[in-house]
Structure formats: structure tokens, C-alpha cells
Design an enzyme around this catalytic site. Structure first.
Site, short mmCIF file in Angstrom:
data_model
loop_
_atom_site.label_atom_id
_atom_site.label_comp_id
_atom_site.label_asym_id
_atom_site.label_seq_id
_atom_site.Cartn_x
_atom_site.Cartn_y
_atom_site.Cartn_z
N GLU A 58 0.83 -1.21 0.00
CA GLU A 58 0.00 0.00 0.00
C GLU A 58 0.86 1.25 0.00
OE1 GLU A 58 -4.03 1.95 1.76
OE2 GLU A 58 -3.54 -0.13 2.24
N THR A 59 1.98 1.21 0.66
CA THR A 59 2.90 2.35 0.65
C THR A 59 3.36 2.64 -0.77
OG1 THR A 59 3.64 1.96 2.91
CG2 THR A 59 5.13 3.22 1.49
#
Length: 139
Positions: A58-59
Site C-alpha cells: 500500500e505504501t
């Protein structure tokens, strides 16, 4: 002042990414690459924690979404799916994030996480919503 989207050091400071040890190694809108250590990100059985893989994916996807969103726009996660293929027990894992779709209001990215032997550990897909930044927001 540097914009957080154009300066990976600002994006990773004092955030979960710093705690997980995530480092960005390639920084382009069409290909974002990062690494994360397995040490410190393990679950009780000594394997890379699936939640750490998800946060890593997700980062990378969120940073790529903001990079592709354009000036004055922000991106927020809408859906994340992860398939965990194999265990990683040591070393670094590498995530390669590439766009599947970049539109005006949504962007979807594939994030492939591999171990140091280049074996696939996790495949993730992140979809973000792209909106105009509210007044005073970074983005």
C-alpha cells in the site's frame, strides 16, 4: 520547501514506513521500487508478516498514485488485495509497483514483492481514489 511526492525522504519520515524500514530505490510514475527488511517485520512463526507485506504494497501503490495524480490532487486507498505466495524468513524483500490503470478519478497498481532469490512472495493490487486536494492539504 520540497513537495513530499517529489522527495522520497519526506514521504518516509516519521511514518509507518520508517518503522517498517521501507526504502524507495526507484522513483518514477510508471515504476516505483522499494525494499523492506524481513527482520523486525516477522509474525510469531518467524516469517514475514502478511500485514507488513500489505503495508509495504500500500505504501508503494499510494506513493505511485499521488505521483500520477497531478498537481493539486491527492490519492487515498480504496481497495487493497494481497495474495501471499511463499514465506520470506530473512534478508530484504523488494516491491515493484506498476500502474494497471491511471484515470482522472481512480488509479490501480500491481505490486509484486519478491525475496532476495527473486521468488515471488506476494502479489498485491491497490486501487486509489483521486480527488482535488482540500485547501491546505499536502498533495
Amino acid at each position: 520547501m520540497n513537495h513530499p511526492v517529489t522527495d522520497p525522504n519526506l514521504v518516509l519520515t516519521e511514518q509507518l514506513t520508517e518503522k517498517l524500514g521501507i526504502a524507495i530505490t526507484e522513483w518514477e510514475p510508471k515504476r516505483l521500487v522499494g525494499t523492506m527488511p524481513v527482520a523486525g517485520n516477522r509474525q510469531p512463526y518467524g516469517l514475514l508478516h502478511g500485514g507488513a507485506s500489505a503495508a509495504f504494497a500500500e505504501t508503494l501503490g499510494s506513493i505511485a498514485a499521488v505521483m500520477n495524480a497531478g498537481e493539486g490532487r491527492i490519492a487515498v486507498g480504496l481497495e487493497l488485495s494481497c495474495t501471499h505466495h511463499r514465506a520470506a524468513r530473512e534478508g530484504l524483500v523488494t516491491g515493484v509497483c506498476t500502474p494497471l490503470h491511471v484515470g482522472r478519478t481512480t488509479a490501480t497498481f500491481e505490486i509484486v514483492i519478491t525475496d532476495e532469490s527473486d521468488k515471488r512472495v506476494c502479489t498485491a493490487r491497490l486501487t486509489c481514489v483521486i480527488r482535488d486536494a482540500p485547501p491546505g492539504a499536502k498533495g
